[in-house]
Write a protein that holds these residues in place. Structure first.
Motif, PDB file in Angstrom:
ATOM      1  N   THR A 182       0.833  -1.210   0.000  1.00 29.03           N
ATOM      2  CA  THR A 182       0.000   0.000   0.000  1.00 29.03           C
ATOM      3  C   THR A 182       0.863   1.253   0.000  1.00 29.03           C
ATOM      4  OG1 THR A 182      -1.742  -1.167   1.197  1.00 29.03           O
ATOM      5  CG2 THR A 182      -1.820   1.243   1.204  1.00 29.03           C
ATOM      6  N   ALA A 183       1.886   1.281   0.841  1.00 32.55           N
ATOM      7  CA  ALA A 183       2.758   2.454   0.917  1.00 32.55           C
ATOM      8  C   ALA A 183       3.439   2.721  -0.427  1.00 32.55           C
ATOM      9  CB  ALA A 183       3.805   2.250   2.010  1.00 32.55           C
ATOM     10  N   ALA A 184       3.927   1.649  -1.079  1.00 38.37           N
ATOM     11  CA  ALA A 184       4.577   1.810  -2.378  1.00 38.37           C
ATOM     12  C   ALA A 184       3.576   2.252  -3.445  1.00 38.37           C
ATOM     13  CB  ALA A 184       5.253   0.502  -2.786  1.00 38.37           C
ATOM     14  N   THR A 185       2.355   1.733  -3.359  1.00 40.44           N
ATOM     15  CA  THR A 185       1.307   2.110  -4.317  1.00 40.44           C
ATOM     16  C   THR A 185       0.964   3.587  -4.187  1.00 40.44           C
ATOM     17  OG1 THR A 185       0.365  -0.122  -4.261  1.00 40.44           O
ATOM     18  CG2 THR A 185      -1.060   1.652  -5.057  1.00 40.44           C
ATOM     19  N   VAL A 186       0.800   4.052  -2.971  1.00 37.65           N
ATOM     20  CA  VAL A 186       0.487   5.468  -2.741  1.00 37.65           C
ATOM     21  C   VAL A 186       1.620   6.355  -3.251  1.00 37.65           C
ATOM     22  CG1 VAL A 186       0.137   7.221  -0.958  1.00 37.65           C
ATOM     23  CG2 VAL A 186      -1.045   5.020  -0.808  1.00 37.65           C
ATOM     24  N   GLU A 187       2.857   5.933  -3.012  1.00 34.10           N
ATOM     25  CA  GLU A 187       4.000   6.713  -3.497  1.00 34.10           C
ATOM     26  C   GLU A 187       3.973   6.843  -5.017  1.00 34.10           C
ATOM     27  OE1 GLU A 187       8.909   6.763  -3.269  1.00 34.10           O
ATOM     28  OE2 GLU A 187       7.767   5.168  -2.299  1.00 34.10           O
ATOM     29  N   LEU A 188       3.704   5.728  -5.712  1.00 35.24           N
ATOM     30  CA  LEU A 188       3.606   5.769  -7.171  1.00 35.24           C
ATOM     31  C   LEU A 188       2.446   6.648  -7.620  1.00 35.24           C
ATOM     32  CD1 LEU A 188       4.237   2.140  -8.509  1.00 35.24           C
ATOM     33  CD2 LEU A 188       5.517   4.206  -9.095  1.00 35.24           C
ATOM     34  N   ALA A 189       1.305   6.483  -6.958  1.00 34.69           N
ATOM     35  CA  ALA A 189       0.125   7.269  -7.321  1.00 34.69           C
ATOM     36  C   ALA A 189       0.379   8.758  -7.156  1.00 34.69           C
ATOM     37  CB  ALA A 189      -1.079   6.827  -6.494  1.00 34.69           C
ATOM     38  N   GLU A 190       1.087   9.125  -6.093  1.00 37.59           N
ATOM     39  CA  GLU A 190       1.412  10.532  -5.872  1.00 37.59           C
ATOM     40  C   GLU A 190       2.347  11.052  -6.952  1.00 37.59           C
ATOM     41  OE1 GLU A 190       0.218  12.530  -3.699  1.00 37.59           O
ATOM     42  OE2 GLU A 190      -0.582  11.356  -2.023  1.00 37.59           O
ATOM     43  N   LYS A 191       3.324  10.245  -7.330  1.00 40.55           N
ATOM     44  CA  LYS A 191       4.315  10.693  -8.318  1.00 40.55           C
ATOM     45  C   LYS A 191       3.688  10.978  -9.671  1.00 40.55           C
ATOM     46  CE  LYS A 191       8.537   8.595  -6.453  1.00 40.55           C
ATOM     47  NZ  LYS A 191       9.571   7.539  -6.646  1.00 40.55           N
ATOM     48  N   VAL A 192       2.748  10.148 -10.092  1.00 43.09           N
ATOM     49  CA  VAL A 192       2.155  10.322 -11.426  1.00 43.09           C
ATOM     50  C   VAL A 192       0.838  11.082 -11.390  1.00 43.09           C
ATOM     51  CG1 VAL A 192       3.267   8.230 -12.259  1.00 43.09           C
ATOM     52  CG2 VAL A 192       0.899   8.108 -11.440  1.00 43.09           C
ATOM     53  N   GLY A 193       0.337  11.420 -10.193  1.00 43.46           N
ATOM     54  CA  GLY A 193      -0.959  12.077 -10.099  1.00 43.46           C
ATOM     55  C   GLY A 193      -2.076  11.193 -10.619  1.00 43.46           C
ATOM     56  N   ALA A 194      -2.141   9.968 -10.137  1.00 48.24           N
ATOM     57  CA  ALA A 194      -3.033   8.952 -10.693  1.00 48.24           C
ATOM     58  C   ALA A 194      -4.503   9.351 -10.620  1.00 48.24           C
ATOM     59  CB  ALA A 194      -2.826   7.622  -9.962  1.00 48.24           C
ATOM     60  N   ASP A 195      -5.221   9.045 -11.690  1.00 46.48           N
ATOM     61  CA  ASP A 195      -6.662   9.221 -11.742  1.00 46.48           C
ATOM     62  C   ASP A 195      -7.393   7.938 -11.368  1.00 46.48           C
ATOM     63  OD1 ASP A 195      -6.730  11.973 -12.940  1.00 46.48           O
ATOM     64  OD2 ASP A 195      -5.669  10.939 -14.552  1.00 46.48           O
ATOM     65  N   VAL A 196      -6.697   6.806 -11.417  1.00 47.64           N
ATOM     66  CA  VAL A 196      -7.297   5.529 -11.069  1.00 47.64           C
ATOM     67  C   VAL A 196      -6.179   4.590 -10.618  1.00 47.64           C
ATOM     68  CG1 VAL A 196      -7.155   4.636 -13.433  1.00 47.64           C
ATOM     69  CG2 VAL A 196      -8.851   3.689 -11.852  1.00 47.64           C
ATOM     70  N   VAL A 197      -6.501   3.717  -9.648  1.00 41.88           N
ATOM     71  CA  VAL A 197      -5.550   2.731  -9.137  1.00 41.88           C
ATOM     72  C   VAL A 197      -6.211   1.362  -9.230  1.00 41.88           C
ATOM     73  CG1 VAL A 197      -4.186   1.953  -7.165  1.00 41.88           C
ATOM     74  CG2 VAL A 197      -4.537   4.414  -7.544  1.00 41.88           C
ATOM     75  N   VAL A 198      -5.672   0.503 -10.077  1.00 37.38           N
ATOM     76  CA  VAL A 198      -6.189  -0.858 -10.233  1.00 37.38           C
ATOM     77  C   VAL A 198      -5.392  -1.778  -9.314  1.00 37.38           C
ATOM     78  CG1 VAL A 198      -6.576  -2.772 -11.829  1.00 37.38           C
ATOM     79  CG2 VAL A 198      -6.878  -0.404 -12.616  1.00 37.38           C
ATOM     80  N   VAL A 199      -6.075  -2.439  -8.395  1.00 39.85           N
ATOM     81  CA  VAL A 199      -5.441  -3.366  -7.455  1.00 39.85           C
ATOM     82  C   VAL A 199      -5.918  -4.770  -7.821  1.00 39.85           C
ATOM     83  CG1 VAL A 199      -5.094  -3.981  -5.048  1.00 39.85           C
ATOM     84  CG2 VAL A 199      -5.404  -1.585  -5.684  1.00 39.85           C
ATOM     85  N   ALA A 200      -4.998  -5.618  -8.282  1.00 39.74           N
ATOM     86  CA  ALA A 200      -5.365  -6.910  -8.855  1.00 39.74           C
ATOM     87  C   ALA A 200      -4.584  -8.039  -8.199  1.00 39.74           C
ATOM     88  CB  ALA A 200      -5.106  -6.898 -10.364  1.00 39.74           C
ATOM     89  N   GLY A 201      -5.084  -9.271  -8.415  1.00 36.21           N
ATOM     90  CA  GLY A 201      -4.365 -10.457  -7.953  1.00 36.21           C
ATOM     91  C   GLY A 201      -5.085 -11.202  -6.855  1.00 36.21           C
ATOM     92  N   ASP A 202      -4.316 -11.702  -5.908  1.00 32.89           N
ATOM     93  CA  ASP A 202      -4.840 -12.511  -4.810  1.00 32.89           C
ATOM     94  C   ASP A 202      -5.954 -11.746  -4.081  1.00 32.89           C
ATOM     95  OD1 ASP A 202      -4.119 -14.886  -2.729  1.00 32.89           O
ATOM     96  OD2 ASP A 202      -4.598 -13.029  -1.648  1.00 32.89           O
ATOM     97  N   ILE A 203      -7.120 -12.389  -3.933  1.00 29.30           N
ATOM     98  CA  ILE A 203      -8.299 -11.691  -3.437  1.00 29.30           C
ATOM     99  C   ILE A 203      -8.126 -11.196  -2.007  1.00 29.30           C
ATOM    100  CG2 ILE A 203      -9.434 -13.821  -2.666  1.00 29.30           C
ATOM    101  CD1 ILE A 203     -12.083 -12.503  -3.668  1.00 29.30           C
ATOM    102  N   ARG A 204      -7.439 -11.970  -1.161  1.00 24.30           N
ATOM    103  CA  ARG A 204      -7.231 -11.514   0.211  1.00 24.30           C
ATOM    104  C   ARG A 204      -6.220 -10.371   0.250  1.00 24.30           C
ATOM    105  NH1 ARG A 204      -8.447 -13.429   5.198  1.00 24.30           N
ATOM    106  NH2 ARG A 204      -9.288 -15.335   4.311  1.00 24.30           N
ATOM    107  N   ALA A 205      -5.175 -10.457  -0.556  1.00 25.46           N
ATOM    108  CA  ALA A 205      -4.179  -9.383  -0.589  1.00 25.46           C
ATOM    109  C   ALA A 205      -4.782  -8.092  -1.104  1.00 25.46           C
ATOM    110  CB  ALA A 205      -2.995  -9.803  -1.461  1.00 25.46           C
ATOM    111  N   THR A 206      -5.584  -8.176  -2.168  1.00 30.13           N
ATOM    112  CA  THR A 206      -6.176  -6.956  -2.714  1.00 30.13           C
ATOM    113  C   THR A 206      -7.134  -6.311  -1.723  1.00 30.13           C
ATOM    114  OG1 THR A 206      -7.981  -8.158  -3.819  1.00 30.13           O
ATOM    115  CG2 THR A 206      -5.970  -7.788  -5.084  1.00 30.13           C
ATOM    116  N   GLY A 207      -7.858  -7.145  -0.958  1.00 27.93           N
ATOM    117  CA  GLY A 207      -8.756  -6.601   0.049  1.00 27.93           C
ATOM    118  C   GLY A 207      -8.005  -5.827   1.119  1.00 27.93           C
ATOM    119  N   MET A 208      -6.885  -6.397   1.580  1.00 28.17           N
ATOM    120  CA  MET A 208      -6.091  -5.715   2.603  1.00 28.17           C
ATOM    121  C   MET A 208      -5.493  -4.418   2.070  1.00 28.17           C
ATOM    122  SD  MET A 208      -4.084  -8.863   4.448  1.00 28.17           S
ATOM    123  CE  MET A 208      -4.944 -10.130   5.389  1.00 28.17           C
ATOM    124  N   ILE A 209      -4.995  -4.454   0.830  1.00 31.66           N
ATOM    125  CA  ILE A 209      -4.381  -3.254   0.244  1.00 31.66           C
ATOM    126  C   ILE A 209      -5.424  -2.155   0.075  1.00 31.66           C
ATOM    127  CG2 ILE A 209      -3.271  -2.332  -1.831  1.00 31.66           C
ATOM    128  CD1 ILE A 209      -2.075  -5.223  -2.165  1.00 31.66           C
TER     129      ILE A 209
END
Length: 374
Positions: A182-209
């Protein structure tokens, strides 16, 4: 669409060579084919009066281009012996084109780029994630995120008194790893000014993130169980979902611009009204219908806001030597110079837009053309 990436084209005087060509490398003779296409465009530039140093600079860039696999295009803009900007196009241009004019011919590039959406995609499992992000300008970033915890990542059922301890250890490890992702995702989102964040993969991991994302990002998260970090996994479904999500965000942005324009009740509608608003630094977002056959013209002076439908207007603004240029080129220069945005529409998206152009205004007052004195 933000236009700041075009600013280098307006920081120096012209005239400009603008080139669009099919750079596809889908055959064994890609290099010779590119050479032939460029040679034809080179001849057109010379016939239009382009200077030799600028054509030579383009020649070095285009002939030195190493074709990539697939179908795509190349756009290049040069002046005074220097190539100032080159852009890859996701598909070949509608036709190869060479222009020599006072302003760069950027409308084909903008029409093909369309609405640019900054996005982040994270493919996660319980040990970490692979992430990629793309800014609105198309600059990619990638990250491989390894969670801090590697012990007891599966919830086991050993039985006996120790079972609950193992279960808790596994859950704590997943939470810690999800926190790192999550911390790394937020850092990336901040750097690019993200309009959308797609969180994919393992269902339990994506829920926690998704649950740990800061509040300001919660509404921008799209969660899916598509995709897998396993070696050789087919990511087609995830790729399709990512493209669809980005397209939906772009469509929402276009709809919002049209809605804002509609609430103005025809203020800022039509070429004359848009030009007047640009003179006043009043445009927040210009809407334009993509029309490759458009050949209208406007008059300009040295400054971005020195734009007019006839030279007399510029004379009244103390412009000594007005130049007649392509209307779309003049409009885009004014948008860049006033930090305004552009929304390119298809013919079916705004069929009744006067002159194929309109403006969402930053403010409206009694002196705004079309507002009247009320």
């Amino acid at each position: 669409m933000q236009l700041s990436f075009l600013r280098p084209l307006y920081d120096r005087p012209g005239p400009w060579c603008s080139v669009y060509l099919d750079a596809s490398a889908d055959t064994h003779d890609a290099h010779p084919a590119l050479d032939l296409r460029w040679r034809a465009l080179q001849g057109q530039l010379i016939d239009q009066g382009a200077d030799e140093p600028t054509v030579a600079a383009l020649d070095r860039v285009i002939r030195g281009h190493d074709p990539m696999p697939g179908d795509y295009g190349l756009a290049a803009f040069a002046t005074r012996g220097q190539v100032v900007l080159t852009e890859f196009l996701s598909a070949p241009p509608l036709r190869d084109l060479a222009s020599y004019a006072p302003l760069p011919h950027v409308m084909p590039l903008l029409a093909q780029r369309g609405e640019q959406v900054a996005w982040v995609r994270v493919l996660a499992d319980r040990t970490g994630a692979d992430a990629m992000a793309v800014s609105a300008g198309g600059v990619p970033r990638r990250a491989h995120i390894v969670g801090r915890e590697s012990f007891q990542l599966r919830r086991v059922q050993p039985g006996g008194w120790s079972q609950s301890r193992y279960q808790r250890a596994a859950m704590e490890a997943w939470h810690h790893n999800a926190g790192d992702v999550t911390a790394a995702t937020v850092e990336l989102a901040e750097k690019v000014g993200a309009d959308v964040v797609v969180v994919a993969g393992d269902i339990r991991a994506t829920g926690m993130i998704a649950a740990q994302m800061p509040v300001r990002w919660q509404d921008l998260v799209v969660r899916t169980d598509a995709g897998s970090r396993a070696g050789g996994a087919d990511q087609t479904l995830l790729d399709d979902l990512t493209v669809q999500t980005i397209a939906e965000v772009a469509d929402q942005r276009i709809t919002a611009a049209l809605d804002r324009f509609g609430t103005q009740e025809d203020v800022g509608a039509g070429l004359a009204a848009v030009v007047a608003a640009l003179q006043r630094n009043q445009v927040d977002n210009m809407l334009i219908v993509d029309d490759p056959s458009a050949n209208g013209e406007l008059w300009i002076g040295p400054e971005p806001t020195e734009i007019a439908v006839d030279p007399g207007q510029l004379s009244a603004m103390s412009v000594d030597d007005p130049q007649r240029v392509r209307a779309d080129a003049a409009l885009v220069r004014a948008l860049v110079g006033t930090d305004a945005e552009l929304t390119v529409l298809g013919p079916d998206e705004a069929p009744e837009l006067t002159d194929g152009v309109g403006a969402v205004l930053r403010y409206v007052d009694a002196s705004t053309p079309g507002r009247g004195n009320g």
